[in-house]
Design an enzyme around this catalytic site. Sequence first.
Site, PDB file in Angstrom:
ATOM      1  CG  LEU A  65      -1.902  -1.229   1.220  1.00 48.78           C
ATOM      2  CD1 LEU A  65      -2.482  -1.488   2.606  1.00 48.78           C
ATOM      3  CD2 LEU A  65      -3.005  -0.959   0.206  1.00 48.78           C
ATOM      4  N   PRO A  66       0.255   2.424  -0.304  1.00 45.62           N
ATOM      5  CG  PRO A  66      -1.087   3.944  -1.467  1.00 45.62           C
ATOM      6  CD  PRO A  66      -1.144   2.636  -0.733  1.00 45.62           C
ATOM      7  CB  THR A  94       8.309   2.103   1.455  1.00 49.11           C
ATOM      8  OG1 THR A  94       8.920   1.194   0.544  1.00 49.11           O
ATOM      9  CG2 THR A  94       9.395   2.904   2.157  1.00 49.11           C
ATOM     10  CE  LYS A 169      12.359   1.231   0.126  1.00 47.28           C
ATOM     11  NZ  LYS A 169      12.523   0.781  -1.218  1.00 47.28           N
ATOM     12  CE  LYS A 244       6.141   5.914   1.103  1.00 44.61           C
ATOM     13  NZ  LYS A 244       5.474   4.727   0.620  1.00 44.61           N
TER      14      LYS A 244
HETATM   15  P1  NAD Z   1       0.612   2.436  -6.204  1.00 40.44           P
HETATM   16  O1  NAD Z   1       0.012   3.732  -5.797  1.00 40.44           O
HETATM   17  O2  NAD Z   1       0.826   2.138  -7.647  1.00 40.44           O
HETATM   18  O3  NAD Z   1      -0.260   1.216  -5.593  1.00 40.44           O
HETATM   19  C1  NAD Z   1      -0.901   1.259  -4.359  1.00 40.44           C
HETATM   20  C2  NAD Z   1      -2.231   0.521  -4.524  1.00 40.44           C
HETATM   21  O4  NAD Z   1      -2.871   0.436  -3.245  1.00 40.44           O
HETATM   22  C3  NAD Z   1      -3.210   1.258  -5.456  1.00 40.44           C
HETATM   23  O5  NAD Z   1      -3.619   0.379  -6.494  1.00 40.44           O
HETATM   24  C4  NAD Z   1      -4.369   1.647  -4.535  1.00 40.44           C
HETATM   25  O6  NAD Z   1      -5.636   1.621  -5.177  1.00 40.44           O
HETATM   26  C5  NAD Z   1      -4.265   0.569  -3.454  1.00 40.44           C
HETATM   27  N1  NAD Z   1      -4.897   0.924  -2.190  1.00 40.44           N
HETATM   28  C6  NAD Z   1      -4.763   2.062  -1.465  1.00 40.44           C
HETATM   29  N2  NAD Z   1      -5.498   1.969  -0.324  1.00 40.44           N
HETATM   30  C7  NAD Z   1      -6.095   0.753  -0.342  1.00 40.44           C
HETATM   31  C8  NAD Z   1      -6.967   0.070   0.544  1.00 40.44           C
HETATM   32  N3  NAD Z   1      -7.384   0.636   1.672  1.00 40.44           N
HETATM   33  N4  NAD Z   1      -7.391  -1.166   0.211  1.00 40.44           N
HETATM   34  C9  NAD Z   1      -6.982  -1.748  -0.949  1.00 40.44           C
HETATM   35  N5  NAD Z   1      -6.137  -1.147  -1.833  1.00 40.44           N
HETATM   36  C10 NAD Z   1      -5.714   0.082  -1.534  1.00 40.44           C
HETATM   37  O7  NAD Z   1       1.991   2.331  -5.401  1.00 40.44           O
HETATM   38  P2  NAD Z   1       3.258   1.379  -5.735  1.00 40.44           P
HETATM   39  O8  NAD Z   1       4.197   2.106  -6.637  1.00 40.44           O
HETATM   40  O9  NAD Z   1       2.752   0.027  -6.113  1.00 40.44           O
HETATM   41  O10 NAD Z   1       3.958   1.348  -4.315  1.00 40.44           O
HETATM   42  C11 NAD Z   1       3.443   0.561  -3.253  1.00 40.44           C
HETATM   43  C12 NAD Z   1       4.434   0.623  -2.106  1.00 40.44           C
HETATM   44  O11 NAD Z   1       5.704   0.130  -2.541  1.00 40.44           O
HETATM   45  C13 NAD Z   1       4.684   2.044  -1.572  1.00 40.44           C
HETATM   46  O12 NAD Z   1       4.776   1.995  -0.173  1.00 40.44           O
HETATM   47  C14 NAD Z   1       5.997   2.434  -2.226  1.00 40.44           C
HETATM   48  O13 NAD Z   1       6.726   3.393  -1.468  1.00 40.44           O
HETATM   49  C15 NAD Z   1       6.714   1.089  -2.268  1.00 40.44           C
HETATM   50  N6  NAD Z   1       7.747   0.972  -3.321  1.00 40.44           N
HETATM   51  C16 NAD Z   1       7.475   1.408  -4.589  1.00 40.44           C
HETATM   52  C17 NAD Z   1       8.464   1.270  -5.571  1.00 40.44           C
HETATM   53  C18 NAD Z   1       8.208   1.715  -6.991  1.00 40.44           C
HETATM   54  O14 NAD Z   1       9.176   1.793  -7.783  1.00 40.44           O
HETATM   55  N7  NAD Z   1       6.963   2.010  -7.384  1.00 40.44           N
HETATM   56  C19 NAD Z   1       9.707   0.680  -5.245  1.00 40.44           C
HETATM   57  C20 NAD Z   1       9.916   0.217  -3.945  1.00 40.44           C
HETATM   58  C21 NAD Z   1       8.927   0.370  -2.985  1.00 40.44           C
END
Ligand code: NAD
Length: 298
Positions: A65-66, A94, A169, A244
């Site tokens: 999740l975000p 994260t 991390k 972030k």
């Molecule tokens: P994203 O915004 O693409 O995905 C998050 C998903 O969570 C969305 O599809 C959203 O609809 C869903 N969501 C939010 N609240 C919800 C709830 N209550 N119930 C169900 N679903 C819900 O984000 P991402 O890029 O996939 O990143 C996710 C995590 O991974 C973050 O914490 C980010 O910091 C971490 N991360 C991302 C990357 C990257 O390159 N994108 C790399 C490493 C770590």
Amino acid sequence: MASVAFIGLGNMGGGMAANLAKAGNDVRAFDLSAEALDRAKKAGCLPAESAIAAITGAEAVITMLPAGKHVESVYQDSLFDHAAPGAILIDCSTIDVATARRVAEAAAARGLVAVDAPVSGGIAAANAGTLTFMVGGSKAGFERAEPFLTDMGKTVIHAGPAGAGQAAKVCNNMLLGATMIATCEAFALAEKLGLDLQNFYDIASVSSGQSWSMTSYCPVPGVGPETPADRDYQGGFAAPLMLKDLKLAMEAAADVHAQTPMGARASELYQRFVDGEGAGLDFSGIIRMLREEGEQTG
Ligand code: NAD
């Protein structure tokens, strides 16, 4: 076949859930977005109508999740009252160290085992199943989470007790943010001093200034391996995500009174970059801001 609930099927979670399904798990997937659920269905997951429907009866519950507030609300509103006794709860998002510890304590108070397992590696690694997981939690929790994490990544490391995965991390990404800026400014200075940038790379990449930011993720187009710099800074690791992570590192540093002057400066510079053109660019694109500001000052 293990039954796994996966909540949060975004850029990262979509590929991770697909890899769990590919490895033979019965993946019940939930996201607030209908498009994300549809993609998960096409990737072999079973879309669930709610987080509770996904969680009920699952042996493992994985969240991606975000931020901390989303994780805490899913745990409080759905997970704690509906997770099967004996289920392993794995948060791969994260988030801040304090929330990760609070969630693990609340889980333990209900007799559940939770681990924090944030990842290194971006969307491409999530799709390819080559993520690195750094795991915080008990040894028993780590051992229960490991097979599921192995289905989604190539390296799984136990970092220590609850919150240690998030701590590792943010320390890693603070180091990455600072070394990327240092690499960018070295190239910008080399250019101003009249050096050929490929020649400078050939020297620095085998000298003491070498770093991952230089040799695996060179911020200059046409120099070193192919990187987002060669695609006009599109794709890769988005600058707002780096910001972030730097903010999370600064919060963690303030909590424990650690001195992180380079991390603080990196955080300020990424904030400026994201407030400008960096909002839609890879984090290595910060070299553009440094070059442009250099031009403006003569
Ligand atoms: P994203 O915004 O693409 O995905 C998050 C998903 O969570 C969305 O599809 C959203 O609809 C869903 N969501 C939010 N609240 C919800 C709830 N209550 N119930 C169900 N679903 C819900 O984000 P991402 O890029 O996939 O990143 C996710 C995590 O991974 C973050 O914490 C980010 O910091 C971490 N991360 C991302 C990357 C990257 O390159 N994108 C790399 C490493 C770590």
